[in-house]
Motif scaffolding. Structure first.
Motif, PDB file in Angstrom:
ATOM      1  N   VAL A   1      41.697  53.603  35.586  1.00  0.00           N
ATOM      2  CA  VAL A   1      40.519  52.731  35.582  1.00  0.00           C
ATOM      3  C   VAL A   1      40.946  51.265  35.704  1.00  0.00           C
ATOM      4  O   VAL A   1      40.324  50.479  36.407  1.00  0.00           O
ATOM      5  CB  VAL A   1      39.676  52.953  34.308  1.00  0.00           C
ATOM      6  CG1 VAL A   1      38.588  51.908  34.176  1.00  0.00           C
ATOM      7  CG2 VAL A   1      39.071  54.344  34.316  1.00  0.00           C
ATOM      8  N   LEU A   2      42.031  50.914  35.013  1.00  0.00           N
ATOM      9  CA  LEU A   2      42.514  49.532  35.046  1.00  0.00           C
ATOM     10  C   LEU A   2      43.333  49.227  36.286  1.00  0.00           C
ATOM     11  O   LEU A   2      43.666  48.074  36.543  1.00  0.00           O
ATOM     12  CB  LEU A   2      43.362  49.241  33.798  1.00  0.00           C
ATOM     13  CG  LEU A   2      42.614  49.282  32.474  1.00  0.00           C
ATOM     14  CD1 LEU A   2      43.600  49.134  31.323  1.00  0.00           C
ATOM     15  CD2 LEU A   2      41.553  48.202  32.422  1.00  0.00           C
ATOM     16  N   GLY A   3      43.669  50.243  37.055  1.00  0.00           N
ATOM     17  CA  GLY A   3      44.477  50.027  38.246  1.00  0.00           C
ATOM     18  C   GLY A   3      45.946  49.790  37.929  1.00  0.00           C
ATOM     19  O   GLY A   3      46.640  49.116  38.674  1.00  0.00           O
TER      20      GLY A   3
ATOM     21  N   LEU B   1      49.313  42.499  31.986  1.00  0.00           N
ATOM     22  CA  LEU B   1      47.932  42.603  32.471  1.00  0.00           C
ATOM     23  C   LEU B   1      47.451  41.380  33.240  1.00  0.00           C
ATOM     24  O   LEU B   1      46.518  41.481  34.041  1.00  0.00           O
ATOM     25  CB  LEU B   1      46.989  42.867  31.300  1.00  0.00           C
ATOM     26  CG  LEU B   1      47.156  44.202  30.584  1.00  0.00           C
ATOM     27  CD1 LEU B   1      46.186  44.296  29.422  1.00  0.00           C
ATOM     28  CD2 LEU B   1      46.960  45.360  31.542  1.00  0.00           C
ATOM     29  N   ALA B   2      48.060  40.230  33.024  1.00  0.00           N
ATOM     30  CA  ALA B   2      47.589  38.986  33.658  1.00  0.00           C
ATOM     31  C   ALA B   2      47.505  39.086  35.182  1.00  0.00           C
ATOM     32  O   ALA B   2      46.490  38.677  35.760  1.00  0.00           O
ATOM     33  CB  ALA B   2      48.467  37.812  33.234  1.00  0.00           C
ATOM     34  N   PRO B   3      48.508  39.624  35.869  1.00  0.00           N
ATOM     35  CA  PRO B   3      48.375  39.736  37.333  1.00  0.00           C
ATOM     36  C   PRO B   3      47.219  40.627  37.770  1.00  0.00           C
ATOM     37  O   PRO B   3      46.560  40.355  38.762  1.00  0.00           O
ATOM     38  CB  PRO B   3      49.715  40.335  37.772  1.00  0.00           C
ATOM     39  CG  PRO B   3      50.663  40.081  36.658  1.00  0.00           C
ATOM     40  CD  PRO B   3      49.832  40.053  35.410  1.00  0.00           C
TER      41      PRO B   3
ATOM     42  N   GLU C   1      44.043  38.550  37.347  1.00  0.00           N
ATOM     43  CA  GLU C   1      43.949  37.516  38.390  1.00  0.00           C
ATOM     44  C   GLU C   1      43.552  38.106  39.737  1.00  0.00           C
ATOM     45  O   GLU C   1      42.782  37.497  40.471  1.00  0.00           O
ATOM     46  CB  GLU C   1      45.277  36.760  38.509  1.00  0.00           C
ATOM     47  CG  GLU C   1      45.526  35.816  37.363  1.00  0.00           C
ATOM     48  CD  GLU C   1      44.425  34.779  37.175  1.00  0.00           C
ATOM     49  OE1 GLU C   1      43.940  34.206  38.167  1.00  0.00           O
ATOM     50  OE2 GLU C   1      44.036  34.552  36.018  1.00  0.00           O
ATOM     51  N   ARG C   2      44.079  39.294  40.065  1.00  0.00           N
ATOM     52  CA  ARG C   2      43.720  39.929  41.343  1.00  0.00           C
ATOM     53  C   ARG C   2      42.246  40.300  41.388  1.00  0.00           C
ATOM     54  O   ARG C   2      41.639  40.311  42.450  1.00  0.00           O
ATOM     55  CB  ARG C   2      44.549  41.194  41.556  1.00  0.00           C
ATOM     56  CG  ARG C   2      45.938  40.955  42.044  1.00  0.00           C
ATOM     57  CD  ARG C   2      46.587  42.234  42.571  1.00  0.00           C
ATOM     58  NE  ARG C   2      46.563  43.343  41.640  1.00  0.00           N
ATOM     59  CZ  ARG C   2      47.519  43.629  40.757  1.00  0.00           C
ATOM     60  NH1 ARG C   2      48.570  42.850  40.662  1.00  0.00           N
ATOM     61  NH2 ARG C   2      47.415  44.682  39.967  1.00  0.00           N
ATOM     62  N   ARG C   3      41.661  40.589  40.243  1.00  0.00           N
ATOM     63  CA  ARG C   3      40.257  41.032  40.193  1.00  0.00           C
ATOM     64  C   ARG C   3      39.274  39.915  39.928  1.00  0.00           C
ATOM     65  O   ARG C   3      38.070  40.123  40.016  1.00  0.00           O
ATOM     66  CB  ARG C   3      40.099  42.101  39.121  1.00  0.00           C
ATOM     67  CG  ARG C   3      40.843  43.348  39.483  1.00  0.00           C
ATOM     68  CD  ARG C   3      40.667  44.371  38.446  1.00  0.00           C
ATOM     69  NE  ARG C   3      41.383  45.580  38.816  1.00  0.00           N
ATOM     70  CZ  ARG C   3      41.300  46.703  38.166  1.00  0.00           C
ATOM     71  NH1 ARG C   3      40.536  46.791  37.106  1.00  0.00           N
ATOM     72  NH2 ARG C   3      41.978  47.748  38.551  1.00  0.00           N
TER      73      ARG C   3
END
Length: 78
Positions: A5-7, A51-53, A56-58
């Motif tokens: 779900v979080l990719g 998780l930060a990247p 940022e992508r989303r």
């Protein structure tokens, strides 16, 4: 399933579970030794860095606001 779900890469599940365990211990621990507190905070910092990247992508692109009419400049009159 949560990682899907979080990719996130499913191969990282053990590391992510370890970091989440540290965060959970920090939030729920009534009494932590300085060493456990440091461990928990380290887990939180590592989880954030992981998780930060993804965040940022989303993140949707920023909207520029027109000061004079307080609405997005793409809808402001010329």
């Amino acid at each position: 399933m949560t990682l899907d779900v979080l990719g996130l890469d499913k191969e990282d599940w053990q590391q992510v579970a370890h970091w989440l365990g540290g965060v959970t211990e920090f939030v729920t621990g009534l009494v932590l030794t300085p060493e456990r507190r440091r461990h928990c905070l380290d887990c939180a910092e590592q989880l954030e860095a992981h998780l930060a990247p993804v965040v940022e992508r989303r993140r949707p692109p920023a909207t520029t606001w027109c000061r004079c009419c307080a609405r997005p400049s793409s809808t402001a009159s010329p």
